[in-house]
Design a protein around this motif. Structure first.
Motif, PDB file in Angstrom:
ATOM      1  N   ASN A  45      12.703  47.408 -47.149  1.00 49.34           N
ATOM      2  CA  ASN A  45      13.681  48.200 -47.880  1.00 49.34           C
ATOM      3  C   ASN A  45      13.059  48.601 -49.230  1.00 49.34           C
ATOM      4  OD1 ASN A  45      15.813  48.725 -49.763  1.00 49.34           O
ATOM      5  ND2 ASN A  45      17.236  47.770 -48.345  1.00 49.34           N
ATOM      6  N   SER A  46      13.151  49.850 -49.588  1.00 47.66           N
ATOM      7  CA  SER A  46      12.530  50.327 -50.830  1.00 47.66           C
ATOM      8  C   SER A  46      13.157  49.741 -52.091  1.00 47.66           C
ATOM      9  CB  SER A  46      12.537  51.860 -50.895  1.00 47.66           C
ATOM     10  OG  SER A  46      13.847  52.359 -50.792  1.00 47.66           O
ATOM     11  N   ASP A  47      14.350  49.161 -51.988  1.00 43.73           N
ATOM     12  CA  ASP A  47      14.939  48.492 -53.156  1.00 43.73           C
ATOM     13  C   ASP A  47      14.085  47.314 -53.621  1.00 43.73           C
ATOM     14  OD1 ASP A  47      17.038  50.262 -53.276  1.00 43.73           O
ATOM     15  OD2 ASP A  47      18.490  48.922 -52.329  1.00 43.73           O
ATOM     16  N   LEU A  48      13.284  46.746 -52.711  1.00 40.61           N
ATOM     17  CA  LEU A  48      12.427  45.611 -53.070  1.00 40.61           C
ATOM     18  C   LEU A  48      11.386  45.975 -54.124  1.00 40.61           C
ATOM     19  CD1 LEU A  48      11.623  43.832 -49.693  1.00 40.61           C
ATOM     20  CD2 LEU A  48      13.031  42.999 -51.563  1.00 40.61           C
ATOM     21  N   ILE A  49      11.013  47.235 -54.190  1.00 47.98           N
ATOM     22  CA  ILE A  49       9.981  47.669 -55.132  1.00 47.98           C
ATOM     23  C   ILE A  49      10.400  47.377 -56.571  1.00 47.98           C
ATOM     24  CG2 ILE A  49       8.844  49.734 -56.063  1.00 47.98           C
ATOM     25  CD1 ILE A  49       8.666  50.715 -53.172  1.00 47.98           C
ATOM     26  N   LYS A  50      11.679  47.405 -56.825  1.00 45.58           N
ATOM     27  CA  LYS A  50      12.175  47.176 -58.182  1.00 45.58           C
ATOM     28  C   LYS A  50      12.425  45.697 -58.472  1.00 45.58           C
ATOM     29  CE  LYS A  50      15.255  50.211 -57.009  1.00 45.58           C
ATOM     30  NZ  LYS A  50      16.480  50.985 -56.954  1.00 45.58           N
ATOM     31  N   GLN A  51      12.120  44.843 -57.509  1.00 42.00           N
ATOM     32  CA  GLN A  51      12.404  43.417 -57.650  1.00 42.00           C
ATOM     33  C   GLN A  51      11.110  42.597 -57.638  1.00 42.00           C
ATOM     34  OE1 GLN A  51      15.127  42.478 -54.485  1.00 42.00           O
ATOM     35  NE2 GLN A  51      16.443  44.219 -54.966  1.00 42.00           N
ATOM     36  N   THR A  52      11.215  41.369 -58.094  1.00 44.24           N
ATOM     37  CA  THR A  52      10.072  40.457 -58.125  1.00 44.24           C
ATOM     38  C   THR A  52       9.487  40.262 -56.727  1.00 44.24           C
ATOM     39  OG1 THR A  52      11.093  39.340 -59.995  1.00 44.24           O
ATOM     40  CG2 THR A  52       9.325  38.171 -58.878  1.00 44.24           C
ATOM     41  N   GLU A  53      10.347  40.215 -55.721  1.00 44.64           N
ATOM     42  CA  GLU A  53       9.875  40.037 -54.346  1.00 44.64           C
ATOM     43  C   GLU A  53       8.952  41.179 -53.907  1.00 44.64           C
ATOM     44  OE1 GLU A  53      11.595  39.537 -49.801  1.00 44.64           O
ATOM     45  OE2 GLU A  53      12.994  39.559 -51.472  1.00 44.64           O
ATOM     46  N   GLY A  54       9.281  42.388 -54.293  1.00 44.15           N
ATOM     47  CA  GLY A  54       8.430  43.528 -53.960  1.00 44.15           C
ATOM     48  C   GLY A  54       7.079  43.452 -54.644  1.00 44.15           C
ATOM     49  N   LEU A  55       7.088  43.064 -55.905  1.00 43.40           N
ATOM     50  CA  LEU A  55       5.831  42.900 -56.627  1.00 43.40           C
ATOM     51  C   LEU A  55       4.981  41.816 -55.960  1.00 43.40           C
ATOM     52  CD1 LEU A  55       3.975  43.579 -58.988  1.00 43.40           C
ATOM     53  CD2 LEU A  55       5.290  41.963 -60.384  1.00 43.40           C
ATOM     54  N   SER A  56       5.603  40.742 -55.520  1.00 44.79           N
ATOM     55  CA  SER A  56       4.872  39.669 -54.836  1.00 44.79           C
ATOM     56  C   SER A  56       4.272  40.159 -53.524  1.00 44.79           C
ATOM     57  CB  SER A  56       5.794  38.482 -54.565  1.00 44.79           C
ATOM     58  OG  SER A  56       6.208  37.904 -55.765  1.00 44.79           O
ATOM     59  N   THR A  60      13.436  58.573 -54.181  1.00 44.68           N
ATOM     60  CA  THR A  60      13.886  58.579 -55.575  1.00 44.68           C
ATOM     61  C   THR A  60      13.621  57.239 -56.268  1.00 44.68           C
ATOM     62  OG1 THR A  60      16.110  57.965 -54.872  1.00 44.68           O
ATOM     63  CG2 THR A  60      15.675  60.322 -55.182  1.00 44.68           C
ATOM     64  N   VAL A  61      12.840  56.381 -55.625  1.00 39.49           N
ATOM     65  CA  VAL A  61      12.510  55.080 -56.197  1.00 39.49           C
ATOM     66  C   VAL A  61      11.566  55.265 -57.376  1.00 39.49           C
ATOM     67  CG1 VAL A  61      11.363  52.870 -55.767  1.00 39.49           C
ATOM     68  CG2 VAL A  61      12.811  53.875 -54.015  1.00 39.49           C
ATOM     69  N   LEU A  62      11.912  54.655 -58.496  1.00 42.96           N
ATOM     70  CA  LEU A  62      11.027  54.647 -59.659  1.00 42.96           C
ATOM     71  C   LEU A  62      10.134  53.422 -59.534  1.00 42.96           C
ATOM     72  CD1 LEU A  62      13.516  55.649 -62.478  1.00 42.96           C
ATOM     73  CD2 LEU A  62      11.971  57.109 -61.156  1.00 42.96           C
ATOM     74  N   ILE A  63       8.866  53.646 -59.368  1.00 46.49           N
ATOM     75  CA  ILE A  63       7.924  52.559 -59.096  1.00 46.49           C
ATOM     76  C   ILE A  63       7.467  51.942 -60.414  1.00 46.49           C
ATOM     77  CG2 ILE A  63       5.725  51.971 -58.023  1.00 46.49           C
ATOM     78  CD1 ILE A  63       6.316  54.379 -56.107  1.00 46.49           C
ATOM     79  N   PRO A  85       4.083  56.122 -65.558  1.00 44.25           N
ATOM     80  CA  PRO A  85       5.306  55.337 -65.766  1.00 44.25           C
ATOM     81  C   PRO A  85       6.554  56.160 -66.076  1.00 44.25           C
ATOM     82  CG  PRO A  85       3.470  54.293 -66.864  1.00 44.25           C
ATOM     83  CD  PRO A  85       2.985  55.633 -66.384  1.00 44.25           C
ATOM     84  N   ARG A  86       6.399  57.421 -66.454  1.00 46.29           N
ATOM     85  CA  ARG A  86       7.568  58.284 -66.685  1.00 46.29           C
ATOM     86  C   ARG A  86       7.819  59.154 -65.458  1.00 46.29           C
ATOM     87  NH1 ARG A  86       4.583  60.286 -71.088  1.00 46.29           N
ATOM     88  NH2 ARG A  86       5.263  62.320 -70.425  1.00 46.29           N
ATOM     89  N   VAL A  87       8.990  59.703 -65.342  1.00 42.46           N
ATOM     90  CA  VAL A  87       9.397  60.482 -64.167  1.00 42.46           C
ATOM     91  C   VAL A  87       8.804  61.888 -64.192  1.00 42.46           C
ATOM     92  CG1 VAL A  87      11.393  61.430 -62.928  1.00 42.46           C
ATOM     93  CG2 VAL A  87      11.524  59.169 -63.976  1.00 42.46           C
ATOM     94  N   ASP A  88       8.264  62.305 -63.044  1.00 34.96           N
ATOM     95  CA  ASP A  88       7.784  63.669 -62.804  1.00 34.96           C
ATOM     96  C   ASP A  88       6.730  64.144 -63.814  1.00 34.96           C
ATOM     97  OD1 ASP A  88       9.352  63.830 -60.561  1.00 34.96           O
ATOM     98  OD2 ASP A  88      10.992  64.853 -61.554  1.00 34.96           O
ATOM     99  N   VAL A  89       5.861  63.245 -64.204  1.00 35.41           N
ATOM    100  CA  VAL A  89       4.715  63.607 -65.056  1.00 35.41           C
ATOM    101  C   VAL A  89       3.466  63.065 -64.389  1.00 35.41           C
ATOM    102  CG1 VAL A  89       6.079  63.582 -67.182  1.00 35.41           C
ATOM    103  CG2 VAL A  89       4.866  61.529 -66.490  1.00 35.41           C
ATOM    104  N   GLY A  90       2.319  63.425 -64.894  1.00 34.72           N
ATOM    105  CA  GLY A  90       1.050  62.958 -64.347  1.00 34.72           C
ATOM    106  C   GLY A  90       0.269  64.120 -63.786  1.00 34.72           C
ATOM    107  N   ASP A  91      -1.022  64.019 -63.875  1.00 38.78           N
ATOM    108  CA  ASP A  91      -1.906  65.095 -63.369  1.00 38.78           C
ATOM    109  C   ASP A  91      -1.731  65.307 -61.886  1.00 38.78           C
ATOM    110  OD1 ASP A  91      -2.926  65.330 -65.905  1.00 38.78           O
ATOM    111  OD2 ASP A  91      -4.743  64.180 -65.496  1.00 38.78           O
TER     112      ASP A  91
END
Length: 140
Positions: free
Chosen positions: A55-66, A82-85, A134-140
């Motif tokens: 589940n993509s919600d895990l990305i925002k949690q400690t479990e996803g980082l692990s 729409t997940v902010l990584i 780290p910001r939304v919709d930016v980056g080369d």
């Protein structure tokens, strides 16, 4: 090359399907929406190819980082999500993290880009692939 895919719906399923066509590419894991109508195609394709699915919600949690810290991967691909990584996860990717934004940046940042383009009378339209910052919709 090892990839982690984050994404939803048809665009993510098609991207996964394409990645699987290349013998030199390994898809380490897939993250998709908790909403079955958004993740069904991606989940089915991951299952058919024995790719761990989360589940993509895990990305925002400690479990996803692990989970991601335990996995070495070259590229993180985010498509139609729409997940902010978090920065900590972006830093795990050895080569980089790419996002497919469904509009031309920077003019069409945010959501519903095609609707804004139609409203603004655009004659042409496109999408943007960019490095995730780290910001939304930016980056080369």
């Amino acid at each position: 090359m090892n990839f982690v895919l984050v994404g939803d719906d048809f665009p993510a399923a098609q991207t996964l399907k394409l990645l699987l066509e290349y013998p030199s590419i390994q898809v380490a894991m897939v993250f998709s929406s908790p909403q079955p109508e958004r993740s069904a195609k991606v989940k089915a394709l991951a299952g058919q190819n024995q790719i761990p699915f989360y589940n993509s919600d895990l990305i925002k949690q400690t479990e996803g980082l692990s989970l991601l810290s335990a996995q070495q991967f070259d590229w993180l691909i985010n498509i139609n999500s729409t997940v902010l990584i978090p920065t900590a996860i972006l830093e795990l990717s050895r080569a980089g993290a790419l996002n497919m934004h469904p509009g031309l940046l920077p003019a069409y940042a945010g959501l519903h880009t095609h609707q804004w383009a139609l409203r603004n009378g655009e004659q042409t339209f496109g999408s943007t692939i960019h490095f995730i910052e780290p910001r939304v919709d930016v980056g080369d």
